[in-house]
Design a protein around this motif. Sequence first.
Motif, PDB file in Angstrom:
ATOM      1  N   HIS A  44      -2.921   0.673   8.568  1.00 44.72           N
ATOM      2  CA  HIS A  44      -3.062  -0.779   8.637  1.00 44.72           C
ATOM      3  C   HIS A  44      -1.923  -1.433   9.410  1.00 44.72           C
ATOM      4  CE1 HIS A  44       0.193  -1.308   5.664  1.00 44.72           C
ATOM      5  NE2 HIS A  44      -0.263  -0.181   5.146  1.00 44.72           N
ATOM      6  N   GLY A  45      -2.050  -2.728   9.612  1.00 45.84           N
ATOM      7  CA  GLY A  45      -1.015  -3.511  10.253  1.00 45.84           C
ATOM      8  C   GLY A  45      -0.092  -4.173   9.253  1.00 45.84           C
ATOM      9  N   ALA A  46       1.009  -4.740   9.743  1.00 49.12           N
ATOM     10  CA  ALA A  46       1.965  -5.443   8.883  1.00 49.12           C
ATOM     11  C   ALA A  46       1.283  -6.638   8.222  1.00 49.12           C
ATOM     12  CB  ALA A  46       3.165  -5.912   9.707  1.00 49.12           C
ATOM     13  N   GLY A  47       1.560  -6.814   6.936  1.00 54.55           N
ATOM     14  CA  GLY A  47       0.944  -7.898   6.191  1.00 54.55           C
ATOM     15  C   GLY A  47      -0.438  -7.579   5.663  1.00 54.55           C
ATOM     16  N   PHE A  48      -0.875  -6.334   5.847  1.00 51.11           N
ATOM     17  CA  PHE A  48      -2.199  -5.912   5.406  1.00 51.11           C
ATOM     18  C   PHE A  48      -2.071  -4.613   4.616  1.00 51.11           C
ATOM     19  CE2 PHE A  48      -2.931  -8.842   8.757  1.00 51.11           C
ATOM     20  CZ  PHE A  48      -4.160  -9.418   8.513  1.00 51.11           C
ATOM     21  N   ALA A  49      -3.207  -4.073   4.212  1.00 46.16           N
ATOM     22  CA  ALA A  49      -3.283  -2.793   3.526  1.00 46.16           C
ATOM     23  C   ALA A  49      -4.568  -2.113   3.974  1.00 46.16           C
ATOM     24  CB  ALA A  49      -3.265  -2.985   2.009  1.00 46.16           C
ATOM     25  N   PHE A  66      -4.295   5.478   3.860  1.00 42.01           N
ATOM     26  CA  PHE A  66      -3.008   5.350   3.185  1.00 42.01           C
ATOM     27  C   PHE A  66      -2.319   4.063   3.598  1.00 42.01           C
ATOM     28  CE2 PHE A  66      -1.555   7.248   7.138  1.00 42.01           C
ATOM     29  CZ  PHE A  66      -0.247   6.797   7.318  1.00 42.01           C
ATOM     30  N   ASP A  67      -1.618   3.494   2.645  1.00 39.63           N
ATOM     31  CA  ASP A  67      -0.802   2.317   2.893  1.00 39.63           C
ATOM     32  C   ASP A  67       0.623   2.766   3.189  1.00 39.63           C
ATOM     33  OD1 ASP A  67      -2.944   0.589   2.269  1.00 39.63           O
ATOM     34  OD2 ASP A  67      -2.493   0.751   0.140  1.00 39.63           O
ATOM     35  N   PHE A  68       1.236   2.110   4.139  1.00 43.58           N
ATOM     36  CA  PHE A  68       2.626   2.422   4.450  1.00 43.58           C
ATOM     37  C   PHE A  68       3.521   2.041   3.266  1.00 43.58           C
ATOM     38  CE2 PHE A  68       0.909   3.402   8.347  1.00 43.58           C
ATOM     39  CZ  PHE A  68       1.841   3.708   9.321  1.00 43.58           C
ATOM     40  N   ARG A  69       4.694   2.627   3.246  1.00 43.45           N
ATOM     41  CA  ARG A  69       5.622   2.389   2.134  1.00 43.45           C
ATOM     42  C   ARG A  69       5.766   0.890   1.858  1.00 43.45           C
ATOM     43  NH1 ARG A  69      11.212   4.410   2.595  1.00 43.45           N
ATOM     44  NH2 ARG A  69      10.204   6.414   2.972  1.00 43.45           N
ATOM     45  N   ILE A  81      -9.299  12.523  13.320  1.00 39.77           N
ATOM     46  CA  ILE A  81      -9.159  11.397  14.238  1.00 39.77           C
ATOM     47  C   ILE A  81      -8.270  10.356  13.578  1.00 39.77           C
ATOM     48  CG2 ILE A  81     -10.371   9.636  15.578  1.00 39.77           C
ATOM     49  CD1 ILE A  81     -12.586  12.220  14.148  1.00 39.77           C
ATOM     50  N   GLY A  82      -7.232   9.941  14.264  1.00 36.59           N
ATOM     51  CA  GLY A  82      -6.385   8.868  13.766  1.00 36.59           C
ATOM     52  C   GLY A  82      -6.917   7.523  14.224  1.00 36.59           C
ATOM     53  N   VAL A  83      -7.001   6.578  13.305  1.00 35.19           N
ATOM     54  CA  VAL A  83      -7.476   5.227  13.620  1.00 35.19           C
ATOM     55  C   VAL A  83      -6.460   4.240  13.046  1.00 35.19           C
ATOM     56  CG1 VAL A  83      -9.329   3.547  13.341  1.00 35.19           C
ATOM     57  CG2 VAL A  83      -9.882   5.980  13.563  1.00 35.19           C
ATOM     58  N   PHE A  84      -5.735   3.578  13.925  1.00 29.14           N
ATOM     59  CA  PHE A  84      -4.608   2.771  13.480  1.00 29.14           C
ATOM     60  C   PHE A  84      -4.573   1.421  14.183  1.00 29.14           C
ATOM     61  CE2 PHE A  84      -3.255   7.262  13.205  1.00 29.14           C
ATOM     62  CZ  PHE A  84      -3.141   7.350  11.827  1.00 29.14           C
ATOM     63  N   HIS A  85      -4.105   0.422  13.443  1.00 30.84           N
ATOM     64  CA  HIS A  85      -4.016  -0.939  13.967  1.00 30.84           C
ATOM     65  C   HIS A  85      -2.573  -1.435  13.911  1.00 30.84           C
ATOM     66  CE1 HIS A  85      -4.264  -5.450  13.104  1.00 30.84           C
ATOM     67  NE2 HIS A  85      -4.613  -5.337  14.382  1.00 30.84           N
ATOM     68  N   SER A  86      -2.151  -2.089  14.981  1.00 33.37           N
ATOM     69  CA  SER A  86      -0.910  -2.860  14.996  1.00 33.37           C
ATOM     70  C   SER A  86       0.289  -2.014  14.584  1.00 33.37           C
ATOM     71  CB  SER A  86      -1.068  -4.091  14.105  1.00 33.37           C
ATOM     72  OG  SER A  86      -0.033  -5.015  14.334  1.00 33.37           O
ATOM     73  N   MET A  87       0.903  -2.292  13.439  1.00 31.79           N
ATOM     74  CA  MET A  87       2.089  -1.570  12.991  1.00 31.79           C
ATOM     75  C   MET A  87       1.853  -0.066  12.932  1.00 31.79           C
ATOM     76  SD  MET A  87       3.984  -2.014   9.295  1.00 31.79           S
ATOM     77  CE  MET A  87       2.646  -1.243   8.362  1.00 31.79           C
TER      78      MET A  87
END
Length: 316
Positions: A51-56, A76-79, A118-124
Motif C-alpha cells: 500500500h501507499g503512505a496513509g493507507f493499508a 501485508f501492511d508496512f510497519r 507478481i508484486g503489485v505495489f502503489h506509491s510508498m
Amino acid sequence: MGSATLEARRETVGFVLPEPTATLDLTMDDGAPIRVVRHGNPSGPRVVLGHGAGFASDSYFPFWRLMLERFDLALFDFRNCGRNPFHAGETHHYPQFARDSTAVHCAIAGEWGEKTTIGVFHSMSAITALLAVVEGVWHWDALVLFDPPMVPPEGSPLRGPRITAGEVQRDANLIRQNRFRNPEELAEVFRYLNQFRRLRKGVAELNARSVMRFDPACGDWLLCCPGPVEAGLYTDVTELPIWRKPGPPARPLLIVGSDPEPEDAAKTALCCKLFCETFGIDYAVVPDTSHLLQLEEPEQCFALFSRFLADNGIGA
C-alpha cells in the motif's frame, strides 16, 4: 487488535472484506511486528500487494477483490500501518522498508511455498520495490507499480514542482489529527479533501477503518501510523537512488501512472512517464485518475495488470 476494530474492518459502506484464509505473523530485524494475510485462490499464481503512505492493504479491496478468483493473494501492511501494532517512529523510513520487504518475501515463500509471484505495489510500497530493482534484486517474476512518487534528478524541470508537492504533504502530515471519536469522523475528512474527490463511493469509509485502531483506554480511535511518523516519507524520497537505474529491467516491469493531462494532475504522473521513457520500462496510463488510481478506477487498473501478465506469458 480489539473486536471493535476487527468488526469495523470487515464491514464498511459498500464493501464487506472476506476473512483471510491464513495469517503469518513475522518479526523484523529490530523487533517490529508485521502480519501477512492470505486471500483468494491458493492454486493460482501469487500476488504480493502493498500500500501507499496513509493507507493499508485493506484500503485497496476495490482493486484486489478482482483478483480473488484467479490469484493467491498475500497482503501485508508496512510497519506501524494497518493490521500491525505501532512499533517505533525512528525506523519508519525507506531503507528499513526495503529490509522488511525482503524478510516478508522470504517468509511468504517459506511458509506458503515457492511459486510464480507478481508484486503489485502503489506509491510508498512501489518506491520500496524500485529500491530493490535498482540494486538488481528481484523478489518477483513480474512487477506492476502504480504511480510511484519518484523525484527526477537535478536538471529536470519536473524536479522542483515534485519536491514542492512532497514538502506540502510532509507539512500537512506534521499537523495531522491523530485522534477521532469514530472512523466516520475521519471518513468525513477524506470526503472533504480535494485529492480524494475521485474515490469510489464507500472508499473513504473503507480507508478510515483500515488505517485506524480503537484505543479502549481512552475510548477514541487513533491513526495506526501517526501523521508525524509518516511525514518524512514525502521528502526522503528526493534523495533515494532510484534514478540511477542503468537500463531496461531484468524481468517484466510495468508502471501504471495517473493521468498527466488534467491541469491539476498529480506531480507524480509526468515523473512516472519520464522515468519509463528514460529507462525503457513498459508504461500505461489510466485516464481521468489521480495518484489514488486503484481506488478510483479499479477495473481499469486490473485490466492493465491482467493484460500485462498475458502479454508476458505469466499467470495464465
